[in-house]
Motif scaffolding. Structure first.
Motif, PDB file in Angstrom:
ATOM      1  N   LEU A   1      -5.582  -2.628 -28.553  1.00  0.00           N
ATOM      2  CA  LEU A   1      -6.726  -1.380 -28.103  1.00  0.00           C
ATOM      3  C   LEU A   1      -6.926  -1.028 -27.099  1.00  0.00           C
ATOM      4  O   LEU A   1      -6.169  -1.872 -26.020  1.00  0.00           O
ATOM      5  CB  LEU A   1      -8.014  -2.522 -27.975  1.00  0.00           C
ATOM      6  CG  LEU A   1      -9.048  -2.063 -27.298  1.00  0.00           C
ATOM      7  CD1 LEU A   1      -9.846  -1.698 -28.140  1.00  0.00           C
ATOM      8  CD2 LEU A   1     -10.322  -3.285 -27.392  1.00  0.00           C
ATOM      9  N   THR A   2      -6.803   0.182 -26.630  1.00  0.00           N
ATOM     10  CA  THR A   2      -7.175   0.603 -25.243  1.00  0.00           C
ATOM     11  C   THR A   2      -7.639   0.398 -24.330  1.00  0.00           C
ATOM     12  O   THR A   2      -8.750   0.601 -25.063  1.00  0.00           O
ATOM     13  CB  THR A   2      -5.987   2.194 -25.629  1.00  0.00           C
ATOM     14  OG1 THR A   2      -5.290   2.228 -26.102  1.00  0.00           O
ATOM     15  CG2 THR A   2      -6.251   3.046 -23.997  1.00  0.00           C
ATOM     16  N   ALA A   3      -7.523   0.050 -23.628  1.00  0.00           N
ATOM     17  CA  ALA A   3      -8.425  -0.764 -22.346  1.00  0.00           C
ATOM     18  C   ALA A   3      -9.229  -0.364 -21.075  1.00  0.00           C
ATOM     19  O   ALA A   3      -9.363  -1.076 -20.454  1.00  0.00           O
ATOM     20  CB  ALA A   3      -9.318  -1.900 -23.316  1.00  0.00           C
ATOM     21  N   SER A   4      -7.644   1.035 -20.803  1.00  0.00           N
ATOM     22  CA  SER A   4      -7.464   1.542 -19.269  1.00  0.00           C
ATOM     23  C   SER A   4      -8.567   1.144 -18.405  1.00  0.00           C
ATOM     24  O   SER A   4      -9.627   2.040 -18.798  1.00  0.00           O
ATOM     25  CB  SER A   4      -5.797   2.150 -19.499  1.00  0.00           C
ATOM     26  OG  SER A   4      -6.173   2.514 -18.007  1.00  0.00           O
ATOM     27  N   PRO A   5      -8.846   0.581 -17.107  1.00  0.00           N
ATOM     28  CA  PRO A   5      -9.305   0.755 -16.610  1.00  0.00           C
ATOM     29  C   PRO A   5      -9.522   2.530 -16.349  1.00  0.00           C
ATOM     30  O   PRO A   5     -10.028   2.820 -14.641  1.00  0.00           O
ATOM     31  CB  PRO A   5      -9.923  -0.218 -15.610  1.00  0.00           C
ATOM     32  CG  PRO A   5      -8.407  -0.364 -15.683  1.00  0.00           C
ATOM     33  CD  PRO A   5      -8.628  -0.341 -16.540  1.00  0.00           C
ATOM     34  N   HIS A   6      -8.022   2.460 -15.550  1.00  0.00           N
ATOM     35  CA  HIS A   6      -8.224   3.849 -15.427  1.00  0.00           C
ATOM     36  C   HIS A   6      -7.805   5.165 -16.219  1.00  0.00           C
ATOM     37  O   HIS A   6      -7.651   5.198 -17.492  1.00  0.00           O
ATOM     38  CB  HIS A   6      -6.416   4.439 -14.630  1.00  0.00           C
ATOM     39  CG  HIS A   6      -6.112   2.877 -14.420  1.00  0.00           C
ATOM     40  ND1 HIS A   6      -5.930   3.019 -12.771  1.00  0.00           N
ATOM     41  CD2 HIS A   6      -5.491   1.911 -14.472  1.00  0.00           C
ATOM     42  CE1 HIS A   6      -6.296   1.313 -12.722  1.00  0.00           C
ATOM     43  NE2 HIS A   6      -5.149   1.717 -13.378  1.00  0.00           N
ATOM     44  N   ALA A   7      -8.563   6.393 -15.578  1.00  0.00           N
ATOM     45  CA  ALA A   7      -9.184   7.234 -16.731  1.00  0.00           C
ATOM     46  C   ALA A   7      -7.224   8.309 -16.945  1.00  0.00           C
ATOM     47  O   ALA A   7      -7.849   9.222 -18.427  1.00  0.00           O
ATOM     48  CB  ALA A   7     -10.009   8.725 -16.443  1.00  0.00           C
ATOM     49  N   ASP A   8      -7.104   8.112 -16.031  1.00  0.00           N
ATOM     50  CA  ASP A   8      -5.409   9.230 -16.299  1.00  0.00           C
ATOM     51  C   ASP A   8      -4.251   8.489 -16.610  1.00  0.00           C
ATOM     52  O   ASP A   8      -3.292   8.868 -16.838  1.00  0.00           O
ATOM     53  CB  ASP A   8      -5.372   9.939 -14.700  1.00  0.00           C
ATOM     54  CG  ASP A   8      -5.630   8.491 -13.508  1.00  0.00           C
ATOM     55  OD1 ASP A   8      -5.767   7.348 -13.706  1.00  0.00           O
ATOM     56  OD2 ASP A   8      -4.656   8.841 -12.823  1.00  0.00           O
TER      57      ASP A   8
ATOM     58  N   LEU B   1     -14.313  -3.092 -24.864  1.00  0.00           N
ATOM     59  CA  LEU B   1     -14.255  -4.891 -25.766  1.00  0.00           C
ATOM     60  C   LEU B   1     -15.521  -4.736 -27.216  1.00  0.00           C
ATOM     61  O   LEU B   1     -15.451  -5.345 -28.271  1.00  0.00           O
ATOM     62  CB  LEU B   1     -14.688  -5.684 -25.177  1.00  0.00           C
ATOM     63  CG  LEU B   1     -13.815  -6.308 -23.828  1.00  0.00           C
ATOM     64  CD1 LEU B   1     -14.553  -7.188 -23.167  1.00  0.00           C
ATOM     65  CD2 LEU B   1     -12.432  -6.621 -24.714  1.00  0.00           C
ATOM     66  N   GLN B   2     -16.280  -3.519 -27.264  1.00  0.00           N
ATOM     67  CA  GLN B   2     -17.585  -2.974 -28.237  1.00  0.00           C
ATOM     68  C   GLN B   2     -16.824  -2.687 -28.813  1.00  0.00           C
ATOM     69  O   GLN B   2     -16.934  -3.127 -30.590  1.00  0.00           O
ATOM     70  CB  GLN B   2     -18.529  -3.118 -28.068  1.00  0.00           C
ATOM     71  CG  GLN B   2     -19.768  -2.156 -28.783  1.00  0.00           C
ATOM     72  CD  GLN B   2     -20.662  -1.388 -28.132  1.00  0.00           C
ATOM     73  OE1 GLN B   2     -20.824  -0.807 -26.858  1.00  0.00           O
ATOM     74  NE2 GLN B   2     -21.650  -1.033 -29.462  1.00  0.00           N
ATOM     75  N   THR B   3     -15.884  -2.250 -28.767  1.00  0.00           N
ATOM     76  CA  THR B   3     -15.361  -1.065 -29.901  1.00  0.00           C
ATOM     77  C   THR B   3     -14.029  -2.377 -30.212  1.00  0.00           C
ATOM     78  O   THR B   3     -13.420  -2.285 -31.867  1.00  0.00           O
ATOM     79  CB  THR B   3     -13.753  -0.471 -29.105  1.00  0.00           C
ATOM     80  OG1 THR B   3     -15.271   1.077 -28.864  1.00  0.00           O
ATOM     81  CG2 THR B   3     -13.127   0.521 -30.744  1.00  0.00           C
ATOM     82  N   GLY B   4     -13.204  -3.222 -30.160  1.00  0.00           N
ATOM     83  CA  GLY B   4     -12.079  -3.653 -30.339  1.00  0.00           C
ATOM     84  C   GLY B   4     -13.176  -5.316 -30.835  1.00  0.00           C
ATOM     85  O   GLY B   4     -13.097  -5.486 -32.403  1.00  0.00           O
TER      86      GLY B   4
END
Length: 100
Positions: free
Chosen positions: A54-61, A79-82
């Motif tokens: 699950l990609t949940a990086s706090p960084h946009a880039d 987390l909702q997506t997870g």
């Protein structure tokens, strides 16, 4: 000390649509094999299964720090997506009668 984690090909194929319903059209992709160690291999050696990220990086880039890093952080909105992914996969598995 754990067995190699093998994703069950038929299960992966059947569940891609369920994951896409959770994450959104075009948001799910298969990735090449990863050679890191993962104790989930103990489960997939006993029963068919598959592992997803699950990609949940706090960084946009860029990606965030890996699990178990002291710098590990996530953007909690993912987390909702997870949770949706877990629910959709479970429902699809049950809908198919739990068959392999």
């Amino acid at each position: 000390g754990y067995p190699v984690l093998h994703n069950h090909p038929e299960l992966v194929s059947r569940m891609l649509e369920a994951l896409e319903r959770a994450a959104g059209k075009g948001a799910v992709r298969e990735i090449p094999a990863v050679t890191g160690s993962e104790d989930f291999g103990a489960f997939t050696s006993a029963a068919p299964g598959f592992f997803w990220f699950l990609t949940a990086s706090p960084h946009a880039d860029r990606p965030g720090a890996p699990n178990h890093s002291p710098l590990f952080m996530i953007d909690e909105k993912y987390l909702q997506t997870g949770v949706k992914a877990l629910v959709h996969v479970a429902l699809e598995y049950l809908r198919a009668g739990g068959s392999r």
